[in-house]
Design a protein around this motif. Structure first.
Motif, short mmCIF file in Angstrom:
data_model
loop_
_atom_site.label_atom_id
_atom_site.label_comp_id
_atom_site.label_asym_id
_atom_site.label_seq_id
_atom_site.Cartn_x
_atom_site.Cartn_y
_atom_site.Cartn_z
N GLU A 22 0.81 -1.22 0.00
CA GLU A 22 0.00 0.00 0.00
C GLU A 22 0.84 1.27 0.00
O GLU A 22 0.44 2.27 -0.59
CB GLU A 22 -0.95 0.01 1.20
N ILE A 23 1.98 1.27 0.66
CA ILE A 23 2.82 2.47 0.73
C ILE A 23 3.89 2.47 -0.36
O ILE A 23 4.05 3.43 -1.10
CB ILE A 23 3.48 2.62 2.12
N LEU A 24 4.64 1.36 -0.47
CA LEU A 24 5.73 1.33 -1.44
C LEU A 24 5.26 0.99 -2.85
O LEU A 24 5.95 1.31 -3.82
CB LEU A 24 6.82 0.34 -0.98
N GLY A 25 4.11 0.34 -2.98
CA GLY A 25 3.56 0.07 -4.30
C GLY A 25 3.96 -1.26 -4.93
O GLY A 25 3.66 -1.50 -6.10
N PHE A 26 4.62 -2.13 -4.16
CA PHE A 26 4.91 -3.46 -4.69
C PHE A 26 3.63 -4.28 -4.76
O PHE A 26 2.62 -3.92 -4.16
CB PHE A 26 5.95 -4.18 -3.81
N HIS A 86 13.50 12.82 -4.58
CA HIS A 86 12.79 13.96 -3.99
C HIS A 86 11.28 13.78 -4.11
O HIS A 86 10.55 14.01 -3.13
CB HIS A 86 13.24 15.27 -4.65
N ALA A 87 10.80 13.38 -5.26
CA ALA A 87 9.36 13.17 -5.46
C ALA A 87 8.86 12.00 -4.60
O ALA A 87 7.79 12.08 -4.00
CB ALA A 87 9.06 12.92 -6.93
N GLU A 88 9.63 10.92 -4.56
CA GLU A 88 9.22 9.76 -3.77
C GLU A 88 9.22 10.10 -2.28
O GLU A 88 8.33 9.67 -1.53
CB GLU A 88 10.15 8.58 -4.06
N TYR A 89 10.18 10.87 -1.84
CA TYR A 89 10.23 11.33 -0.45
C TYR A 89 8.96 12.11 -0.11
O TYR A 89 8.33 11.86 0.92
CB TYR A 89 11.48 12.20 -0.25
N GLN A 90 8.57 13.04 -0.96
CA GLN A 90 7.37 13.85 -0.72
C GLN A 90 6.11 12.97 -0.70
O GLN A 90 5.24 13.13 0.16
CB GLN A 90 7.24 14.96 -1.77
N ARG A 91 6.03 12.03 -1.64
CA ARG A 91 4.86 11.13 -1.71
C ARG A 91 4.75 10.29 -0.45
O ARG A 91 3.68 10.20 0.17
CB ARG A 91 4.98 10.22 -2.95
N MET A 92 5.87 9.70 -0.05
CA MET A 92 5.87 8.81 1.11
C MET A 92 5.66 9.59 2.41
O MET A 92 4.96 9.14 3.32
CB MET A 92 7.15 7.99 1.15
N LYS A 93 6.27 10.76 2.51
CA LYS A 93 6.13 11.60 3.70
C LYS A 93 4.66 11.97 3.90
O LYS A 93 4.14 11.95 5.02
CB LYS A 93 7.00 12.85 3.53
N ALA A 94 3.96 12.28 2.80
CA ALA A 94 2.54 12.61 2.87
C ALA A 94 1.69 11.43 3.35
O ALA A 94 0.61 11.61 3.90
CB ALA A 94 2.04 13.08 1.50
N PHE A 114 14.34 5.55 5.05
CA PHE A 114 13.09 5.54 5.80
C PHE A 114 12.97 4.28 6.65
O PHE A 114 13.65 3.28 6.43
CB PHE A 114 11.88 5.67 4.87
N ASP A 115 12.06 4.36 7.62
CA ASP A 115 11.73 3.24 8.51
C ASP A 115 10.57 2.48 7.87
O ASP A 115 9.53 3.06 7.57
CB ASP A 115 11.31 3.81 9.87
N ASP A 116 10.75 1.17 7.67
CA ASP A 116 9.71 0.38 6.99
C ASP A 116 8.61 -0.12 7.93
O ASP A 116 7.76 -0.90 7.51
CB ASP A 116 10.33 -0.78 6.20
N THR A 117 8.60 0.30 9.17
CA THR A 117 7.62 -0.07 10.21
C THR A 117 7.74 -1.54 10.62
O THR A 117 6.93 -2.02 11.39
CB THR A 117 6.16 0.23 9.82
N CYS A 118 8.73 -2.23 10.11
CA CYS A 118 8.89 -3.67 10.38
C CYS A 118 10.27 -3.98 10.94
O CYS A 118 10.74 -5.11 10.88
CB CYS A 118 8.67 -4.47 9.09
N GLY A 119 10.95 -2.93 11.47
CA GLY A 119 12.24 -3.13 12.10
C GLY A 119 13.44 -2.85 11.24
O GLY A 119 14.56 -3.19 11.62
N ILE A 124 16.28 4.58 -0.39
CA ILE A 124 15.87 4.73 -1.78
C ILE A 124 16.93 5.59 -2.46
O ILE A 124 17.57 6.44 -1.82
CB ILE A 124 14.47 5.35 -1.94
N ALA A 125 17.14 5.34 -3.74
CA ALA A 125 18.20 6.06 -4.46
C ALA A 125 17.79 6.31 -5.90
O ALA A 125 17.12 5.48 -6.52
CB ALA A 125 19.49 5.25 -4.43
N THR A 126 18.20 7.46 -6.38
CA THR A 126 18.09 7.77 -7.79
C THR A 126 19.50 7.57 -8.34
O THR A 126 20.43 8.26 -7.94
CB THR A 126 17.64 9.22 -8.03
N LEU A 127 19.63 6.58 -9.19
CA LEU A 127 20.93 6.21 -9.74
C LEU A 127 21.19 6.98 -11.03
O LEU A 127 20.25 7.31 -11.76
CB LEU A 127 20.98 4.71 -9.99
N PRO A 128 22.45 7.26 -11.32
CA PRO A 128 22.76 7.95 -12.56
C PRO A 128 22.35 7.09 -13.76
O PRO A 128 22.36 5.87 -13.69
CB PRO A 128 24.26 8.14 -12.51
N GLU A 129 21.97 7.76 -14.83
CA GLU A 129 21.55 7.01 -16.02
C GLU A 129 22.72 6.54 -16.84
O GLU A 129 23.77 7.09 -16.83
CB GLU A 129 20.64 7.90 -16.86
#
Length: 129
Positions: A22-26, A86-94, A114-119, A124-129
């Motif tokens: 629900e949060i990460l989208g897997f 940055h976008a993912e941080y804002q989405r998840m923070k919300a 981030f804390d995954d609530t499971c210990g 998360i990383a944006t890797l160079p193209e």
């Protein structure tokens, strides 16, 4: 050789399933009842036949002190690639996700933790193209 499956030890599989879907989208790939615990894997919806992440119960006596030591030292257990940290941080923070590291430029990569609530702490990383 290729990586087919990797795992993250979770304190509670039901909580982990909710957070990772629900949060990460897997999406759930396999959910097999093993008589208490489950063989519960998730995958990226962008690559449903790709690498599976096993949400593995952390019942082994070594798991708790290992995870606690990593969290105490601020060390992420694993890393996920995202298009824009940055976008993912804002989405998840919300959504109420607690971050221990805001987006940070680290040379050619930008990361956040981030804390995954499971210990676990997860990076998360944006890797160079």
């Amino acid at each position: 050789m290729k990586i087919h499956l990797t795992s993250v030890m979770v304190d509670d599989q039901a909580t982990a399933e909710k957070f990772y879907t629900e949060i990460l989208g897997f999406v759930v790939k396999h959910d097999v009842d093993l008589g208490g615990d489950r063989w519960l894997t998730v995958v990226s919806p962008e690559n449903p036949e790709g690498t599976e992440l096993l949400l593995e119960p952390s019942g082994h006596p070594a798991a708790k002190p290992f995870k606690e030591a990593l969290v105490a030292d601020g060390i992420p257990f694993t890393q996920f690639a995202v298009e824009d940290v940055h976008a993912e941080y804002q989405r998840m923070k919300a959504l109420g996700v607690r971050f221990t590291q805001e987006p940070t430029d680290m040379g050619p990569v930008t990361t956040a933790v981030f804390d995954d609530t499971c210990g676990n702490l997860i990076q998360i990383a944006t890797l160079p193209e």
